[in-house]
Design a protein around this motif. Structure first.
Motif, mmCIF file in Angstrom:
data_model
loop_
_atom_site.group_PDB
_atom_site.id
_atom_site.type_symbol
_atom_site.label_atom_id
_atom_site.label_comp_id
_atom_site.label_asym_id
_atom_site.label_seq_id
_atom_site.Cartn_x
_atom_site.Cartn_y
_atom_site.Cartn_z
ATOM 1 N N VAL A 154 0.850 -1.194 0.000
ATOM 2 C CA VAL A 154 0.000 0.000 0.000
ATOM 3 C C VAL A 154 0.883 1.241 0.000
ATOM 4 O O VAL A 154 1.978 1.228 0.559
ATOM 5 N N PRO A 155 0.426 2.322 -0.650
ATOM 6 C CA PRO A 155 1.245 3.537 -0.677
ATOM 7 C C PRO A 155 1.362 4.212 0.691
ATOM 8 O O PRO A 155 2.377 4.792 1.011
ATOM 9 N N LYS A 156 0.300 4.126 1.487
ATOM 10 C CA LYS A 156 0.326 4.710 2.833
ATOM 11 C C LYS A 156 -0.780 4.074 3.659
ATOM 12 O O LYS A 156 -1.620 3.354 3.132
ATOM 13 N N GLY A 157 -0.786 4.354 4.951
ATOM 14 C CA GLY A 157 -1.793 3.782 5.837
ATOM 15 C C GLY A 157 -3.168 4.371 5.599
ATOM 16 O O GLY A 157 -3.341 5.322 4.834
ATOM 17 N N SER A 158 -4.155 3.809 6.266
ATOM 18 C CA SER A 158 -5.528 4.279 6.165
ATOM 19 C C SER A 158 -5.680 5.597 6.921
ATOM 20 O O SER A 158 -5.105 5.772 7.988
ATOM 21 N N GLY A 159 -6.459 6.496 6.383
ATOM 22 C CA GLY A 159 -6.709 7.762 7.068
ATOM 23 C C GLY A 159 -7.629 7.585 8.266
ATOM 24 O O GLY A 159 -7.630 8.394 9.184
ATOM 25 N N THR A 160 -8.401 6.513 8.250
ATOM 26 C CA THR A 160 -9.319 6.237 9.360
ATOM 27 C C THR A 160 -9.052 4.826 9.877
ATOM 28 O O THR A 160 -9.852 3.906 9.654
ATOM 29 N N ALA A 161 -7.915 4.670 10.543
ATOM 30 C CA ALA A 161 -7.528 3.359 11.077
ATOM 31 C C ALA A 161 -8.580 2.868 12.058
ATOM 32 O O ALA A 161 -9.111 3.627 12.855
ATOM 33 N N GLY A 162 -8.907 1.593 11.973
ATOM 34 C CA GLY A 162 -9.922 1.016 12.846
ATOM 35 C C GLY A 162 -11.267 0.897 12.157
ATOM 36 O O GLY A 162 -12.067 0.043 12.495
ATOM 37 N N LYS A 163 -11.525 1.774 11.181
ATOM 38 C CA LYS A 163 -12.776 1.704 10.417
ATOM 39 C C LYS A 163 -12.507 1.181 9.013
ATOM 40 O O LYS A 163 -13.163 0.271 8.543
ATOM 41 N N ASP A 164 -11.530 1.812 8.347
ATOM 42 C CA ASP A 164 -11.165 1.397 6.992
ATOM 43 C C ASP A 164 -9.762 0.799 7.035
ATOM 44 O O ASP A 164 -8.921 1.248 7.808
ATOM 45 N N TYR A 165 -9.540 -0.184 6.176
ATOM 46 C CA TYR A 165 -8.239 -0.837 6.161
ATOM 47 C C TYR A 165 -7.562 -0.607 4.819
ATOM 48 O O TYR A 165 -8.176 -0.732 3.766
ATOM 49 N N ALA A 166 -6.279 -0.266 4.878
ATOM 50 C CA ALA A 166 -5.528 0.067 3.677
ATOM 51 C C ALA A 166 -4.932 -1.169 3.013
ATOM 52 O O ALA A 166 -4.719 -1.190 1.816
ATOM 53 N N GLY A 167 -4.646 -2.201 3.792
ATOM 54 C CA GLY A 167 -4.006 -3.379 3.219
ATOM 55 C C GLY A 167 -3.945 -4.522 4.207
ATOM 56 O O GLY A 167 -4.565 -4.477 5.271
ATOM 57 N N VAL B 89 -1.792 -1.402 13.680
ATOM 58 C CA VAL B 89 -3.032 -0.902 14.291
ATOM 59 C C VAL B 89 -3.231 0.555 13.901
ATOM 60 O O VAL B 89 -4.285 0.949 13.405
ATOM 61 N N SER B 90 -2.194 1.367 14.103
ATOM 62 C CA SER B 90 -2.335 2.799 13.835
ATOM 63 C C SER B 90 -2.340 3.127 12.344
ATOM 64 O O SER B 90 -2.792 4.192 11.946
ATOM 65 N N MET B 91 -1.843 2.209 11.514
ATOM 66 C CA MET B 91 -1.839 2.446 10.070
ATOM 67 C C MET B 91 -3.123 1.960 9.397
ATOM 68 O O MET B 91 -3.357 2.267 8.233
ATOM 69 N N GLY B 92 -3.920 1.163 10.099
ATOM 70 C CA GLY B 92 -5.116 0.616 9.471
ATOM 71 C C GLY B 92 -4.775 -0.503 8.496
ATOM 72 O O GLY B 92 -5.356 -0.616 7.432
ATOM 73 N N VAL B 93 -3.799 -1.324 8.867
ATOM 74 C CA VAL B 93 -3.396 -2.460 8.031
ATOM 75 C C VAL B 93 -3.751 -3.740 8.785
ATOM 76 O O VAL B 93 -3.414 -3.887 9.954
ATOM 77 N N LYS B 94 -4.442 -4.649 8.094
ATOM 78 C CA LYS B 94 -4.791 -5.927 8.715
ATOM 79 C C LYS B 94 -3.565 -6.842 8.728
ATOM 80 O O LYS B 94 -2.657 -6.678 7.915
ATOM 81 N N VAL B 95 -3.566 -7.790 9.647
ATOM 82 C CA VAL B 95 -2.496 -8.780 9.713
ATOM 83 C C VAL B 95 -3.144 -10.155 9.592
ATOM 84 O O VAL B 95 -4.039 -10.488 10.377
ATOM 85 N N GLU B 96 -2.712 -10.910 8.585
ATOM 86 C CA GLU B 96 -3.298 -12.231 8.318
ATOM 87 C C GLU B 96 -4.815 -12.140 8.103
ATOM 88 O O GLU B 96 -5.560 -13.016 8.536
ATOM 89 N N GLY B 97 -5.276 -11.046 7.496
ATOM 90 C CA GLY B 97 -6.700 -10.885 7.196
ATOM 91 C C GLY B 97 -7.561 -10.469 8.374
ATOM 92 O O GLY B 97 -8.776 -10.379 8.257
ATOM 93 N N LYS B 98 -6.954 -10.217 9.526
ATOM 94 C CA LYS B 98 -7.698 -9.820 10.728
ATOM 95 C C LYS B 98 -7.266 -8.419 11.147
ATOM 96 O O LYS B 98 -6.148 -8.016 10.847
ATOM 97 N N PRO B 99 -8.121 -7.719 11.883
ATOM 98 C CA PRO B 99 -7.650 -6.458 12.463
ATOM 99 C C PRO B 99 -6.396 -6.729 13.297
ATOM 100 O O PRO B 99 -6.277 -7.789 13.938
ATOM 101 N N ALA B 100 -5.455 -5.807 13.284
ATOM 102 C CA ALA B 100 -4.157 -6.016 13.926
ATOM 103 C C ALA B 100 -4.277 -6.353 15.413
ATOM 104 O O ALA B 100 -3.478 -7.131 15.937
ATOM 105 N N LYS B 101 -5.283 -5.805 16.084
ATOM 106 C CA LYS B 101 -5.450 -6.106 17.514
ATOM 107 C C LYS B 101 -5.759 -7.583 17.736
ATOM 108 O O LYS B 101 -5.282 -8.179 18.706
ATOM 109 N N GLU B 102 -6.528 -8.185 16.830
ATOM 110 C CA GLU B 102 -6.819 -9.622 16.941
ATOM 111 C C GLU B 102 -5.562 -10.443 16.670
ATOM 112 O O GLU B 102 -5.310 -11.451 17.336
#
Length: 160
Positions: A84-97, A132-145
């Motif tokens: 992704v070029p950059k993180g999500s502007g609304t991390a937690g709601k929208d995911y960039a990658g 978490v702060s970039m709005g990027v999922k990890v292994e298809g899940k929200p980073a917190k999970e």
């Protein structure tokens, strides 16, 4: 050995030039700016398009220089690995990658030297925290999970 002067700058990997911030800082020191820039570009070619911290130390008498190249910020490495070029502007709601756990571990291994983590598992948690702060999922899940899965030992085979 004479007096040493140090310049620190953030340059684009493989794309440093004689303009600001390097040129104006190096010019008065009497070193060959083009030679310094070419050396920096050679050392940072593995990080194309990423901001890389560089430290140039110049001996005022002999005009010899040494260049120390740092590792790009974790956010830049996460963006590159997740495509992704950059993180999500609304991390937690929208995911960039999405970042794979193997990629998170790879970044952790690059950053472990400057980390406060005692092992790769801890450093990987730091990388996932950046996700978490970039709005990027990890292994298809929200980073917190994914962070909770790391704590539960689900990825211990990868994080060795």
């Amino acid at each position: 050995m004479g007096d040493k002067k140090t310049i620190s700058a953030l340059v684009s990997g493989g794309e440093a030039n004689a303009g600001p911030p390097l040129g104006p800082a190096l010019g008065p020191m009497g070193v060959n700016v083009l030679q310094v820039v070419n050396t920096i570009n050679e050392k940072t070619k593995d990080f194309p398009g990423m901001k890389v911290p560089v430290k140039v130390e110049v001996d005022a008498e002999t005009k010899k220089f040494t260049i120390e190249v740092g590792i790009p910020p974790t956010a830049a490495l996460v963006a590159k690995e997740s495509g992704v070029p950059k993180g999500s502007g609304t991390a937690g709601k929208d995911y960039a990658g999405d970042l794979s756990m193997a990629s998170a571990a790879k970044i952790a291994k690059m950053k472990i030297e400057g980390s406060y983590a005692k092992d790769i598992k801890g450093a990987t948690k730091e990388v996932v925290g950046s996700c978490v702060s970039m709005g990027v999922k990890v292994e298809g899940k929200p980073a917190k999970e994914a962070y909770a899965d790391i704590n539960a030992g689900k990825y211990d085979d990868i994080l060795k």
